[in-house]
Write a protein that holds these residues in place. Structure first.
Motif, short mmCIF file in Angstrom:
data_model
loop_
_atom_site.label_atom_id
_atom_site.label_comp_id
_atom_site.label_asym_id
_atom_site.label_seq_id
_atom_site.Cartn_x
_atom_site.Cartn_y
_atom_site.Cartn_z
N LEU A 1 34.32 38.70 29.50
CA LEU A 1 33.29 37.67 29.59
C LEU A 1 32.25 38.10 30.61
O LEU A 1 32.56 38.48 31.73
CB LEU A 1 33.91 36.33 30.03
N ASP A 2 31.03 38.04 30.19
CA ASP A 2 29.93 38.40 31.07
C ASP A 2 29.64 37.23 32.00
O ASP A 2 29.67 36.07 31.58
CB ASP A 2 28.71 38.74 30.21
N ALA A 3 29.35 37.51 33.25
CA ALA A 3 29.07 36.46 34.23
C ALA A 3 27.86 35.64 33.82
O ALA A 3 27.81 34.43 34.05
CB ALA A 3 28.87 37.06 35.61
N ASP A 4 26.89 36.27 33.19
CA ASP A 4 25.68 35.56 32.77
C ASP A 4 26.01 34.50 31.72
O ASP A 4 25.47 33.40 31.73
CB ASP A 4 24.66 36.56 32.21
N VAL A 5 26.92 34.80 30.82
CA VAL A 5 27.32 33.84 29.79
C VAL A 5 27.98 32.64 30.45
O VAL A 5 27.73 31.49 30.09
CB VAL A 5 28.27 34.52 28.78
N ARG A 6 28.84 32.90 31.43
CA ARG A 6 29.51 31.80 32.12
C ARG A 6 28.51 30.91 32.85
O ARG A 6 28.63 29.69 32.83
CB ARG A 6 30.54 32.34 33.11
N VAL A 7 27.52 31.50 33.49
CA VAL A 7 26.50 30.72 34.21
C VAL A 7 25.72 29.85 33.23
O VAL A 7 25.47 28.68 33.48
CB VAL A 7 25.58 31.65 35.02
N GLU B 1 24.56 24.55 30.80
CA GLU B 1 24.49 23.68 29.63
C GLU B 1 25.44 22.50 29.77
O GLU B 1 25.10 21.38 29.39
CB GLU B 1 24.82 24.48 28.37
N LEU B 2 26.61 22.74 30.32
CA LEU B 2 27.57 21.65 30.51
C LEU B 2 27.05 20.64 31.52
O LEU B 2 27.17 19.43 31.32
CB LEU B 2 28.92 22.22 30.96
N GLN B 3 26.44 21.12 32.60
CA GLN B 3 25.88 20.21 33.60
C GLN B 3 24.75 19.37 32.98
O GLN B 3 24.66 18.17 33.24
CB GLN B 3 25.36 20.99 34.81
N ASP B 4 23.92 20.00 32.18
CA ASP B 4 22.83 19.26 31.53
C ASP B 4 23.38 18.22 30.55
O ASP B 4 22.88 17.09 30.48
CB ASP B 4 21.89 20.21 30.79
N LEU B 5 24.41 18.58 29.80
CA LEU B 5 25.01 17.66 28.85
C LEU B 5 25.63 16.46 29.57
O LEU B 5 25.47 15.31 29.15
CB LEU B 5 26.08 18.37 28.02
N LEU B 6 26.31 16.70 30.67
CA LEU B 6 26.90 15.61 31.45
C LEU B 6 25.83 14.73 32.09
O LEU B 6 26.02 13.52 32.22
CB LEU B 6 27.86 16.16 32.51
N ALA B 7 24.72 15.34 32.48
CA ALA B 7 23.64 14.55 33.08
C ALA B 7 23.02 13.63 32.02
O ALA B 7 22.64 12.49 32.32
CB ALA B 7 22.58 15.47 33.68
N GLU B 8 22.91 14.12 30.77
CA GLU B 8 22.33 13.31 29.71
C GLU B 8 23.29 12.23 29.21
O GLU B 8 22.86 11.17 28.78
CB GLU B 8 21.95 14.21 28.54
N ASN B 9 24.59 12.49 29.27
CA ASN B 9 25.62 11.56 28.77
C ASN B 9 26.68 11.34 29.84
O ASN B 9 27.76 11.94 29.78
CB ASN B 9 26.28 12.13 27.50
#
Length: 59
Positions: free
Chosen positions: A36-42, A47-55
């Motif tokens: 797993l590339d570190a960039d993919v994890r970041v 994206e997860l933080q943005d999704l949680l902020a929206e919902n």
């Protein structure tokens, strides 16, 4: 006579039950190499933080 026939039938059923075949399945271990590339994890974390902020009631 009936008892003899019943005993022979019972012995046959027990004898056939003892001869049921056994099937064994052996699976050799599978090695999976993943990197797993570190960039993919970041990006996924962002994206997860943005999704949680929206919902906020998602979980």
């Amino acid at each position: 006579m009936r008892q003899t026939v019943a005993l022979i039938g019972l012995a046959a059923v027990i004898g056939l039950g003892a001869c049921t075949p056994t099937v064994r399945l052996q699976v050799d271990p599978i090695q999976i190499y993943a990197k797993l590339d570190a960039d993919v994890r970041v990006r996924l974390d962002k994206e997860l933080q943005d999704l949680l902020a929206e919902n906020p009631n998602l979980f």
